[in-house]
Design an enzyme around this catalytic site. Structure first.
Site: not given
Ligand code: CO
Length: 294
Positions: A84, A95, A155, A163, A188, A280
């Protein structure tokens, strides 16, 4: 959203992807987890951005938040690795994550989260409900005979906020909340051959500062100053022990914890110790949806 902000999101997404691809190359038999994380983070800086959170290499039944400390001796052998990587450019975050199956025995499990991500991204448009996205993820993963991890979710992404709302579920929650134009989101999916639930287990090496308090001890003040530079984004012990001794860092983190301004992110472990895979991407929800990490 201003054009300059959109440009920053695009830049962050692009660098996040490049760093992820490097990581995927580096995760090999006999490579040290620690070296891989340092190299990926170095790549992010060299491309003119900063990590939005420490690179995480969570193995086997650990779904997230495993981040090696300086004395970590673990090497890759036959693990299933969730990698990640998050990047920010002036607080605009990209992300993304992928799975690396070193044993080559878990290709279906890896495919399950990949296909779930694909199916979820296809549903994304202004006005789609969060439940619909979750349903696409759940259906795809169950189609492979696995379970989505229900208490992990995608998120929203906002300035220096990893977040932000909305929460993007990994199963059909029937949530009628709709995606709105201008939202930036990370989807994700996690797939597992275990129970489909994770819990916090083990010592954290990932933290985030929330709130402001003053401290008296000189070196704690200096450590706090470094941490404040992350603007509330997560950081790891390893980043602080570059500048301070391990004993000082432990003392300082403990102090910040007692002042209740330190959030801890311990490793997240699958409840039945099932293997976990992850995929993700970050997206800009607009009339034309943009996958930022592509
Ligand atoms: Co994420």
């Amino acid at each position: 959203m201003e054009q300059s902000t959109i440009d920053n999101y695009k830049k962050a997404g692009k660098i996040a992807k490049e760093a992820l691809l490097l990581g995927r190359e580096l995760i090999k038999k006999n490579a040290k987890l620690l070296d891989v994380c340092n190299k990926i983070e170095g790549k992010i800086f060299s491309l003119g951005a900063k990590p939005a959170f420490p690179v995480q290499v969570s193995c086997n039944d650990i779904a997230a938040h495993y981040c090696p400390e300086d004395d970590d001796k673990i090497v890759f052998s036959d693990q299933l690795v969730c990698l990640d990587v998050g990047v920010h450019v002036d607080g605009c975050i990209g992300d993304n994550a992928c799975s690396v199956d070193l044993s080559r025995n878990n290709s279906d499990l890896v495919k399950a989260s990949q296909e779930a991500l694909k199916a979820a991204v296809e549903t994304v448009e202004v006005g789609v409900s969060l439940g619909e996205i979750g349903k696409a993820i759940q259906n795809a993963i169950e189609g492979f005979g696995f379970k989505p991890v229900r208490n992990l979710s995608g998120h929203g992404l906002d300035s220096f906020n990893i977040h932000a709302p909305p929460t993007i579920p990994n199963f059909d929650t029937k949530d009628k909340t709709k995606l709105e134009k201008g939202m930036v989101i990370a989807i994700e999916p996690f797939a597992t051959n275990g129970a489909g639930l994770i819990y916090e287990n083990g010592e954290p090496s990932v933290f985030a500062l929330h709130g402001k308090k003053s401290v008296r001890v000189g070196f704690v003040r200096n450590i706090l100053k470094q941490i404040e530079g992350y603007n509330g984004l997560p950081f790891t012990t390893r980043w602080i022990t570059k500048n301070f001794s391990e004993a000082q860092v432990r003392y300082a983190l403990n102090q910040l914890k007692q002042l209740e301004i330190l959030k801890e992110y311990p490793p997240l472990v699958e409840k039945m110790n099932g293997l976990v895979s992850q995929a993700e991407d970050s997206l800009l929800v607009d009339d034309e949806v943009v996958v930022l990490t592509q």
